[in-house]
Design a protein around this motif. Sequence first.
Motif, PDB file in Angstrom:
ATOM      1  N   UNK A   1       0.806  -1.220   0.000  1.00 34.64           N
ATOM      2  CA  UNK A   1       0.000   0.000   0.000  1.00 34.64           C
ATOM      3  C   UNK A   1       0.844   1.277   0.000  1.00 34.64           C
ATOM      4  N   UNK A   2       1.878   1.427   0.850  1.00 41.68           N
ATOM      5  CA  UNK A   2       2.660   2.670   0.821  1.00 41.68           C
ATOM      6  C   UNK A   2       3.311   2.939  -0.533  1.00 41.68           C
ATOM      7  N   UNK A   3       3.704   1.908  -1.235  1.00 44.66           N
ATOM      8  CA  UNK A   3       4.317   2.094  -2.549  1.00 44.66           C
ATOM      9  C   UNK A   3       3.300   2.611  -3.557  1.00 44.66           C
ATOM     10  N   UNK A   4       2.085   2.108  -3.465  1.00 45.51           N
ATOM     11  CA  UNK A   4       1.031   2.617  -4.339  1.00 45.51           C
ATOM     12  C   UNK A   4       0.709   4.072  -4.011  1.00 45.51           C
ATOM     13  N   UNK A   5       0.708   4.395  -2.745  1.00 45.15           N
ATOM     14  CA  UNK A   5       0.455   5.789  -2.358  1.00 45.15           C
ATOM     15  C   UNK A   5       1.568   6.710  -2.846  1.00 45.15           C
ATOM     16  N   UNK A   6       2.776   6.162  -2.962  1.00 46.19           N
ATOM     17  CA  UNK A   6       3.888   6.953  -3.494  1.00 46.19           C
ATOM     18  C   UNK A   6       3.811   7.134  -5.004  1.00 46.19           C
TER      19      UNK A   6
ATOM     20  N   UNK B   1      -1.879  -8.168  -5.152  1.00 41.72           N
ATOM     21  CA  UNK B   1      -1.686  -6.807  -5.680  1.00 41.72           C
ATOM     22  C   UNK B   1      -3.027  -6.130  -5.945  1.00 41.72           C
ATOM     23  N   UNK B   2      -4.011  -6.913  -6.352  1.00 41.33           N
ATOM     24  CA  UNK B   2      -5.358  -6.371  -6.513  1.00 41.33           C
ATOM     25  C   UNK B   2      -5.912  -5.904  -5.165  1.00 41.33           C
ATOM     26  N   UNK B   3      -5.700  -6.697  -4.139  1.00 44.79           N
ATOM     27  CA  UNK B   3      -6.175  -6.331  -2.807  1.00 44.79           C
ATOM     28  C   UNK B   3      -5.501  -5.041  -2.328  1.00 44.79           C
ATOM     29  N   UNK B   4      -4.211  -4.903  -2.632  1.00 43.73           N
ATOM     30  CA  UNK B   4      -3.502  -3.681  -2.238  1.00 43.73           C
ATOM     31  C   UNK B   4      -4.063  -2.476  -2.968  1.00 43.73           C
ATOM     32  N   UNK B   5      -4.284  -2.614  -4.282  1.00 42.01           N
ATOM     33  CA  UNK B   5      -4.809  -1.488  -5.064  1.00 42.01           C
ATOM     34  C   UNK B   5      -6.193  -1.090  -4.579  1.00 42.01           C
ATOM     35  N   UNK B   6      -6.996  -2.055  -4.185  1.00 44.10           N
ATOM     36  CA  UNK B   6      -8.339  -1.737  -3.702  1.00 44.10           C
ATOM     37  C   UNK B   6      -8.313  -0.921  -2.416  1.00 44.10           C
TER      38      UNK B   6
ATOM     39  N   UNK C   1      -9.730   2.103  -5.031  1.00 44.71           N
ATOM     40  CA  UNK C   1     -10.764   1.144  -5.424  1.00 44.71           C
ATOM     41  C   UNK C   1     -11.350   1.518  -6.781  1.00 44.71           C
ATOM     42  N   UNK C   2     -11.556   0.510  -7.619  1.00 48.85           N
ATOM     43  CA  UNK C   2     -12.113   0.772  -8.939  1.00 48.85           C
ATOM     44  C   UNK C   2     -11.096   1.140  -9.991  1.00 48.85           C
ATOM     45  N   UNK C   3      -9.825   1.185  -9.607  1.00 47.48           N
ATOM     46  CA  UNK C   3      -8.764   1.479 -10.567  1.00 47.48           C
ATOM     47  C   UNK C   3      -8.358   0.192 -11.278  1.00 47.48           C
ATOM     48  N   UNK C   4      -7.975   0.308 -12.550  1.00 42.25           N
ATOM     49  CA  UNK C   4      -7.524  -0.868 -13.284  1.00 42.25           C
ATOM     50  C   UNK C   4      -6.131  -1.280 -12.804  1.00 42.25           C
TER      51      UNK C   4
END
Length: 734
Positions: free
Chosen positions: A378-383, A407-412, A416-419
């Motif tokens: 999650x922190x990497x996605x936020x970055x 990775x899908x769970x992290x993106x959600x 949420x709703x992002x490809x």
Amino acid sequence: MMNPRRHAILSLKIALLLASAAVARTPGVQWSAGAAAAEAAAVSDSIFRISVNANGPAAQMESIYLDPARAPEIGGAVADDGDTKSIKTAAGELRIDTKGGRYMLADATGKTIIPWALLVAPQQKAGSLAVGLGWPADRPFAVYGSGNPNGSLVQKSVKAHVGNGVAVQPFFWSPAAFAVFVVGDNANAPAACDGRVADGAVTITSKGSAADLYLMLAPTLGDATRGLLSLTGRPPVPPMWAFGYLQSRWGWEDAAYIDDVIAHFKDHHLPVDAFIFDFEWYTKFPDYGVKPDGLKDFPDFKIQPALFPDSAAPFKKVKDAGLKFIGIRKPRLGDRDSLNLIRSNGWGLRPVDGAMMDQRAMDFSNANMRQWYADHTVPLLKDGVDGWWNDEGEFTYTTYPYWVQAEREALDKVSPGQRLWTINRAFCPGLSRFGAAAWTGDIHPNWAALRRAPADLLNWSVAGMPYGSTDIGGFAGETNPELLTRWMEAGTFFPNMRTHSTIMTKPHFPWLFGDESEAAMKKALQLRYRLVPYFYGLAHVCHETGTPLMRPLVMAFPNDPAAAEINDQWLVGDGLMAAPVLVPGGKRQVYLPAGTWYDFATGEKIDGGRTLDVTAAYDQVPAYVRAGTVLPLATVAERTADLAKGPLEIRVYAGHDASFTIAEDDGQSEAYAKGTVRKTTFTWNDAAGELSWKRSGTFEGTTYATFKVTVIGEKPWQSAERPLSEAGSLKAGG
């Protein structure tokens, strides 16, 4: 450890998943097949399931291979005539000899498609289940669609497995008009068929005591692929940027190096949409030498400050340049404390043997492991990470789908709703439904590897992975200007266009290979971006039907023997055929199936049903278009986000009626799947010489505001640029 609230949510999701799966199960015909129990039912009009269990009741099994949200089984009309039972649908009939333990499959006319055979093979081995499949007497075992164990489209046996750039599925299509997909009770030990025909049947072996055979009435290879994806899940539409050029590199040195590469792309006006980073984005050194107990503070989930010194917005310069950031991931850990944690919880794979790094692998099939991994991602996605490059995950056959699920769970959790977009080094059935692409692994920079590349991607396309790519230019060694240029030209017509190179070689940046090669590669990149509306429309078709973007000629011309094994030219969609130069010197032969074709570069009309001797200029990639094709082309752009800045060209290749539908959506969310998409269908009436169009859908954004029409054929014409209205029509002079 997972907190109670998260555990409860996860438990609820699992319960709902199992409930949805239970809806899909339909009790069918049940009987005893020797010492095994058997059950059969119709999945759809063209797909029948036979479940076999040598150690208990037979019933449809759930598997990571299968989409939990697939359509419920239809059951079929069951008839009972004593020892013979049958299940009939609109497309065909499955007949079962309950006394003799045999079965066969016929089409709607009553023609035998799969001959009678014993369901449970006479010879059985401990720990596995062998089932029989009737084989047409006039045909050897020669099948398509199982994947890429070698460079041929046609396989003489099927042994499902994964490796470095290798993905073979427990699935195949026979030109005798049927396909078979096997789900065993051990997803990590997929089925195999040695291809030996004996007593009118072949034997399919599955580890364990149970297996489900999905028998498909499939007159064409396209029918087979669509049938497979109706079971395993149709792929979502990738983000728009994934259809642009993806520049990968092992060896990004520091922040100044990244700035310099960005500047070169800008100054040389070279289209690109994403930079892909290897080890160096998160660690100063690879983990290949890390011992099984790990290292203290190994930075598995960190960002390397030498490359990205701004801790508050590490990827800002990349993003400010209009680029996406994609980072490599490994299915193992290097940090000692993390390793101790996952081992104490039983979340590691614990292989019996293998390299040191194998002993640090995570077991993504464990839901708690996925949850832990997602939380640390999650922190990497936020970055600002936009996508993941998943490497070296062939520990088990099913590592990749469980990994991508994490990775899908992290993106959600973040968006949420992002490809989701990931690229993986292999795949098993069902991976593509998670938003995954694949590439053909650590190939060598030589002409043999280039010649094989299209075959691998075609094999993957028909085996359920429509989004494939290669390391353009080759990975493991130095490439050369001609090889890289011709590979880049071929990559223009791959589902994903991505270069890559190892740290010990010259990076595959176009400006490093001489002016002539750079100019040719730039021309290829510009063509790629012009084709994005076509690729994107085909991606929506793939999502809705399962039909792949990249197709072997045999899919479109099943009755043409000359097309049966061609793997060095291919169709993109129905009408555009790529025939790139795959050997040094610029010469090749191109086979044109029967019909009328046009040279894509010149518009020259060519009669098909013959082979051409072609000499291609250094900056030319041979390509041909079938008469009766509507081809949308964008204005040249340097980012996919800029495609709407110029008019859309609707190019019509006359000679037959034709249509094509372009799709417009926000390019990044999953809203299209809920109907927020606008589609414009362009229809060509050949007799009237008229192009009409009609829009539908709720998407309110503007991707293409204006368009012009170019007709190529006996009576060529071109319209002026005009607004793309809701509906209308044009003829010559309009």
